[in-house]
Enzyme design. Sequence first.
Site, PDB file in Angstrom:
ATOM      1  CG  ASP A  60      -1.869   1.058   1.371  1.00 52.78           C
ATOM      2  OD1 ASP A  60      -1.598   2.154   0.844  1.00 52.78           O
ATOM      3  OD2 ASP A  60      -2.923   0.840   1.981  1.00 52.78           O
ATOM      4  CB  VAL A  61       1.389   4.075  -2.427  1.00 54.70           C
ATOM      5  CG1 VAL A  61       1.807   3.251  -3.618  1.00 54.70           C
ATOM      6  CG2 VAL A  61      -0.048   4.577  -2.561  1.00 54.70           C
ATOM      7  CB  SER A 139      -5.965  14.107 -12.742  1.00 55.31           C
ATOM      8  OG  SER A 139      -7.224  14.243 -13.359  1.00 55.31           O
ATOM      9  CE1 TYR A 152      -8.251  11.001  -9.052  1.00 53.69           C
ATOM     10  CE2 TYR A 152      -9.036  12.818 -10.408  1.00 53.69           C
ATOM     11  CZ  TYR A 152      -8.287  11.665 -10.265  1.00 53.69           C
ATOM     12  OH  TYR A 152      -7.560  11.183 -11.335  1.00 53.69           O
ATOM     13  CE  LYS A 156      -4.712  11.757  -9.252  1.00 47.26           C
ATOM     14  NZ  LYS A 156      -3.568  10.838  -9.362  1.00 47.26           N
ATOM     15  N   GLY A 195     -19.044   5.682 -15.190  1.00 41.84           N
ATOM     16  CA  GLY A 195     -20.152   4.736 -15.409  1.00 41.84           C
ATOM     17  C   GLY A 195     -21.245   4.936 -14.385  1.00 41.84           C
TER      18      GLY A 195
HETATM   19  P1  NAD Z   1      -6.764   2.111 -12.123  1.00 39.75           P
HETATM   20  O1  NAD Z   1      -7.806   2.070 -11.072  1.00 39.75           O
HETATM   21  O2  NAD Z   1      -6.705   1.029 -13.137  1.00 39.75           O
HETATM   22  O3  NAD Z   1      -5.309   2.259 -11.479  1.00 39.75           O
HETATM   23  C1  NAD Z   1      -5.045   2.674 -10.188  1.00 39.75           C
HETATM   24  C2  NAD Z   1      -4.007   1.761  -9.614  1.00 39.75           C
HETATM   25  O4  NAD Z   1      -3.614   2.243  -8.331  1.00 39.75           O
HETATM   26  C3  NAD Z   1      -4.513   0.327  -9.410  1.00 39.75           C
HETATM   27  O5  NAD Z   1      -3.570  -0.594  -9.926  1.00 39.75           O
HETATM   28  C4  NAD Z   1      -4.615   0.182  -7.904  1.00 39.75           C
HETATM   29  O6  NAD Z   1      -4.364  -1.123  -7.434  1.00 39.75           O
HETATM   30  C5  NAD Z   1      -3.527   1.141  -7.448  1.00 39.75           C
HETATM   31  N1  NAD Z   1      -3.766   1.601  -6.085  1.00 39.75           N
HETATM   32  C6  NAD Z   1      -4.843   2.219  -5.588  1.00 39.75           C
HETATM   33  N2  NAD Z   1      -4.693   2.451  -4.283  1.00 39.75           N
HETATM   34  C7  NAD Z   1      -3.483   1.970  -3.935  1.00 39.75           C
HETATM   35  C8  NAD Z   1      -2.752   1.903  -2.729  1.00 39.75           C
HETATM   36  N3  NAD Z   1      -3.248   2.391  -1.585  1.00 39.75           N
HETATM   37  N4  NAD Z   1      -1.531   1.343  -2.744  1.00 39.75           N
HETATM   38  C9  NAD Z   1      -1.007   0.836  -3.879  1.00 39.75           C
HETATM   39  N5  NAD Z   1      -1.644   0.869  -5.060  1.00 39.75           N
HETATM   40  C10 NAD Z   1      -2.877   1.423  -5.075  1.00 39.75           C
HETATM   41  O7  NAD Z   1      -6.968   3.518 -12.853  1.00 39.75           O
HETATM   42  P2  NAD Z   1      -6.111   4.293 -13.932  1.00 39.75           P
HETATM   43  O8  NAD Z   1      -7.089   5.025 -14.738  1.00 39.75           O
HETATM   44  O9  NAD Z   1      -5.127   3.417 -14.594  1.00 39.75           O
HETATM   45  O10 NAD Z   1      -5.378   5.392 -12.993  1.00 39.75           O
HETATM   46  C11 NAD Z   1      -3.970   5.494 -12.867  1.00 39.75           C
HETATM   47  C12 NAD Z   1      -3.638   6.913 -12.426  1.00 39.75           C
HETATM   48  O11 NAD Z   1      -4.022   7.834 -13.450  1.00 39.75           O
HETATM   49  C13 NAD Z   1      -4.363   7.374 -11.152  1.00 39.75           C
HETATM   50  O12 NAD Z   1      -3.490   8.117 -10.346  1.00 39.75           O
HETATM   51  C14 NAD Z   1      -5.454   8.255 -11.692  1.00 39.75           C
HETATM   52  O13 NAD Z   1      -5.877   9.231 -10.762  1.00 39.75           O
HETATM   53  C15 NAD Z   1      -4.769   8.882 -12.883  1.00 39.75           C
HETATM   54  N6  NAD Z   1      -5.691   9.417 -13.877  1.00 39.75           N
HETATM   55  C16 NAD Z   1      -6.520   8.597 -14.578  1.00 39.75           C
HETATM   56  C17 NAD Z   1      -7.396   9.160 -15.507  1.00 39.75           C
HETATM   57  C18 NAD Z   1      -8.324   8.312 -16.330  1.00 39.75           C
HETATM   58  O14 NAD Z   1      -9.159   8.880 -17.059  1.00 39.75           O
HETATM   59  N7  NAD Z   1      -8.260   6.996 -16.277  1.00 39.75           N
HETATM   60  C19 NAD Z   1      -7.417  10.538 -15.710  1.00 39.75           C
HETATM   61  C20 NAD Z   1      -6.568  11.335 -14.979  1.00 39.75           C
HETATM   62  C21 NAD Z   1      -5.689  10.769 -14.062  1.00 39.75           C
END
Ligand code: NAD
Length: 285
Positions: A60-61, A139, A152, A156, A195
Site C-alpha cells: 500500500d503506497v 490529472s 480527488y 491532484k 459509469g
Molecule cells: P486504475 O484504477 O486502473 O489504477 C489505479 C491503480 O492504483 C490500481 O492498480 C490500484 O491497485 C492502485 N492503487 C490504488 N490504491 C493503492 C494503494 N493504496 N496502494 C497501492 N496501489 C494502489 O486507474 P487508472 O485510470 O489506470 O489510474 C492510474 C492513475 O491515473 C491514477 O493516479 C489516476 O488518478 C490517474 N488518472 C486517470 C485518468 C483516467 O481517465 N483513467 C485521468 C486522470 C488521471
Amino acid sequence: MKIKGKIALITGGGTGIGAAIAERFVAEGAKVCITGRRQEVLDKVAKSLPTGVVVTCSGDVSREEDVSRMVLTAVDFGGKLDVLVNNAGIGAPGAVADLDMKDWRRVMEVNLTGPFLLMKAAIPHMIGNGGGSIINISSVGGLRCLPNRSAYCTSKAALIMLTRQAALDYGPYKIRCNAVCPGGIRTAMTEHDFGSVGVLLGMDNDTFFSTISSNIPLQRFGDASEISGLCAHLASDESSFTTGAAYVVDGGSSIVSVVGASITNQLKKKTENEGQIAKPGEVKR
Ligand code: NAD
C-alpha cells in the site's frame, strides 16, 4: 530503446495506465518493478512481459514500511533506481459538505502522501546514483474542477505543486520531476467513476462515454498507451532539460470552455447537416 538499461519503479502497475507504462518501459529497454495492492494482478502483468525484466512487490503506497520495501525491491533487482512513476491513485465522490471524512483522508493518503513517501524513499538512491527522473501521474482534475470530486481534484492539484517543489529542491542533484495530467482515459477507474454517473442519468456506459466525448476536441477518450509514450520520453535522456513541468494529455478537453464546447458541437452538427464539411469517409471537392 530510449530507456535501455534504466531501472524503473511504477506504482499501481498492475492495471490501466500503470500496466501500460510498465509494458512501454520494457519495450523501450528498461527493467521495471511494478507495485500494487493485489499480488495476483501484478503476477498477471509480469507473466505477460519477458522474463528477467520485471519484479513485483505488493503493498500500500500510503504505508511507510510498504513503500520502503517497494524501493528496496527495485534497487535489489536492478542495483540502482533511475525512474519513479507515482501512478497509483483513487477517487471518491463528494462535494465538500457531503464528503465522508474517511474518504477525504484516504484520497489524500493514496494520491498525495503515497507519492510523497515514495519520493522520500527513492530520492536518496537517485542522488547516490547521480540523478533520476520522477514522473507523478496527476490529472486534468488537478488543473480544472470536476463536479463532485473535491478530494480527488484537490489531491491532484497538490501533487502538481509537490512535483514542482521537488524539481526545484533536487535539480542540483540532476533529479528531474515532472507531472503528467491525463484527461479521460478509458480504464477500470473511468468505467467505474463515470459509469456510475451514467447510471444515475439513465444511460448505458457506451452512450454516456460518447456523450462526454462529443465535448472533447479529439471527440474520444484516450487509451492508456497514449500516456505511456509521454512517460517513456520523460524517463529518457531525450527530456534531459525538462523538469517541474505539468503535461496535459487530454485530447484537448482542457482548452475549451464549457460554453465553447457546446457551441462547437452545435456548429459541427449544423455544418454537417448543411453539407458544408465532409462527413467521415466522404471527400469534399
Ligand atoms: P486504475 O484504477 O486502473 O489504477 C489505479 C491503480 O492504483 C490500481 O492498480 C490500484 O491497485 C492502485 N492503487 C490504488 N490504491 C493503492 C494503494 N493504496 N496502494 C497501492 N496501489 C494502489 O486507474 P487508472 O485510470 O489506470 O489510474 C492510474 C492513475 O491515473 C491514477 O493516479 C489516476 O488518478 C490517474 N488518472 C486517470 C485518468 C483516467 O481517465 N483513467 C485521468 C486522470 C488521471
